[in-house]
Design a protein around this motif. Structure first.
Motif, PDB file in Angstrom:
ATOM      1  N   SER A 106      28.300 121.787  71.952  1.00 33.02           N
ATOM      2  CA  SER A 106      29.292 121.012  71.199  1.00 33.02           C
ATOM      3  C   SER A 106      29.495 121.588  69.801  1.00 33.02           C
ATOM      4  CB  SER A 106      28.866 119.540  71.119  1.00 33.02           C
ATOM      5  OG  SER A 106      27.613 119.411  70.472  1.00 33.02           O
ATOM      6  N   LYS A 107      28.430 122.074  69.175  1.00 32.95           N
ATOM      7  CA  LYS A 107      28.539 122.623  67.819  1.00 32.95           C
ATOM      8  C   LYS A 107      29.312 123.946  67.814  1.00 32.95           C
ATOM      9  CE  LYS A 107      25.729 123.029  63.645  1.00 32.95           C
ATOM     10  NZ  LYS A 107      26.500 121.948  62.967  1.00 32.95           N
ATOM     11  N   PHE A 109      31.342 125.058  70.170  1.00 33.06           N
ATOM     12  CA  PHE A 109      32.712 124.809  70.633  1.00 33.06           C
ATOM     13  C   PHE A 109      33.604 124.384  69.470  1.00 33.06           C
ATOM     14  CE2 PHE A 109      36.082 122.155  72.374  1.00 33.06           C
ATOM     15  CZ  PHE A 109      36.537 122.907  73.453  1.00 33.06           C
ATOM     16  N   ALA A 110      33.068 123.578  68.559  1.00 35.02           N
ATOM     17  CA  ALA A 110      33.872 123.036  67.461  1.00 35.02           C
ATOM     18  C   ALA A 110      33.932 123.946  66.247  1.00 35.02           C
ATOM     19  CB  ALA A 110      33.312 121.669  67.054  1.00 35.02           C
ATOM     20  N   GLU A 111      32.927 124.796  66.025  1.00 38.25           N
ATOM     21  CA  GLU A 111      32.811 125.462  64.727  1.00 38.25           C
ATOM     22  C   GLU A 111      33.032 126.973  64.750  1.00 38.25           C
ATOM     23  OE1 GLU A 111      29.118 124.354  62.925  1.00 38.25           O
ATOM     24  OE2 GLU A 111      29.520 122.190  63.099  1.00 38.25           O
TER      25      GLU A 111
END
Length: 296
Positions: A106-107, A109-111
């Motif tokens: 999740s990290k 994927f977003a950053e």
């Protein structure tokens, strides 16, 4: 029951009764007999003598396509041994624990600075069917398109690089990140054999997200003229948190791909750690090392 009633019941009320003096084998008077008709023919003219068929042994051997091998178990797997050397896969499922892998996915994927790269095939530009980003002190060129050097590593990627180095015993100075948004995103058949990666490179591939099939096929021998029909093939399902190492002569003797899958697939991040070197002198960036050796 009388014969008349029984015939009507069996044949149906619509059936016509046969003439009393007519036999089925008789030919009606209004149809001329064909004197040239062969016994058992339909009376459509002279019949040719049937040809006799002779079996001819085929000159080429009948070849079978080798069955595809599936690798799912952890450990070292030697997939070939050729003059160029031993090709080996090392598979480590569960390299990252489930909860830790979820958080990392999740990290990242977003950053991460994901973008769609433009490549060139036969002089025509096309958009890669996936998103990518690159980290390393040197640029990386493949498919006649260059990714600029980027030394601003995400802190989480530095942590993962250290963990992968400890597991593999190798040192890596660069990273190609791939984001497969769904089952329609893919990467075609290729080998990581650019001259900038050096001879017999070790590629460490860490998977996060939905499971995708990683396929390999062996390079055909010269006498096959580039025909991959009868080569060996391998499937490796790469699940969430799995680490795969490609070692030895794998990039010389095998190609790999992640094919499209036309059913529900969630996003997947693939981190491929590698060691990159300056391009050889008088060498066109992105050119294969194998091609360079032939030209010398």
């Amino acid at each position: 029951m009388s014969d008349k009633r029984q015939r009507a019941r069996v044949q149906g009320s619509w059936a016509k009764q046969l003439p009393k003096n007519t036999r089925p084998s008789e030919v009606p008077n209004n149809q001329p007999k064909n004197a040239n008709s062969a016994p058992g023919s339909w009376g459509c003219g002279p019949q040719k003598t049937p040809k006799t068929f002779e079996f001819i042994q085929p000159t080429k051997l009948i070849r079978e396509v080798p069955p595809e091998k599936v690798i799912e178990n952890a450990g070292d797997h030697e997939i070939s041994c050729c003059p160029s050397g031993v090709s080996r896969l090392r598979l480590l499922p569960g390299f990252l624990p489930q909860e830790e892998a979820d958080w990392m996915f999740s990290k990242l994927f977003a950053e991460l600075p994901w973008s769609q790269k433009t490549n060139y095939r036969q002089g025509e530009a096309y958009e890669e069917p996936r998103l990518t980003c690159w980290y390393g002190e040197l640029p990386y060129t493949y498919a006649r398109s260059t990714m600029a050097a980027n030394t601003q590593w995400h802190p989480l990627l530095l942590t993962l690089r250290e963990a992968v180095e400890q597991a593999s015993g190798c040192r890596f100075n660069s990273l190609l990140c791939n984001l497969y948004r769904d089952g329609y995103d893919s990467i075609g058949w290729h080998s990581d054999d650019e001259a900038s990666l050096g001879p017999k490179p070790t590629i460490a591939s860490l998977s996060l997200g939905d499971t995708r099939v990683f396929s390999l096929r062996k390079q055909p021998p010269p006498e096959e003229n580039g025909d991959y029909t009868y080569v060996e093939r391998i499937r490796v399902p790469l699940s969430h948190g799995t680490l795969l190492l490609m070692e030895g002569a794998t990039q010389d003797d095998w190609q790999h791909q992640v094919a499209k899958e036309y059913h529900d697939r969630g996003p997947r991040i693939n981190l491929t750690f590698r060691t990159i070197y300056p391009e050889p002198e008088n060498h066109r960036p992105g050119t294969k090392l194998r091609f360079t050796a032939k030209q010398q």
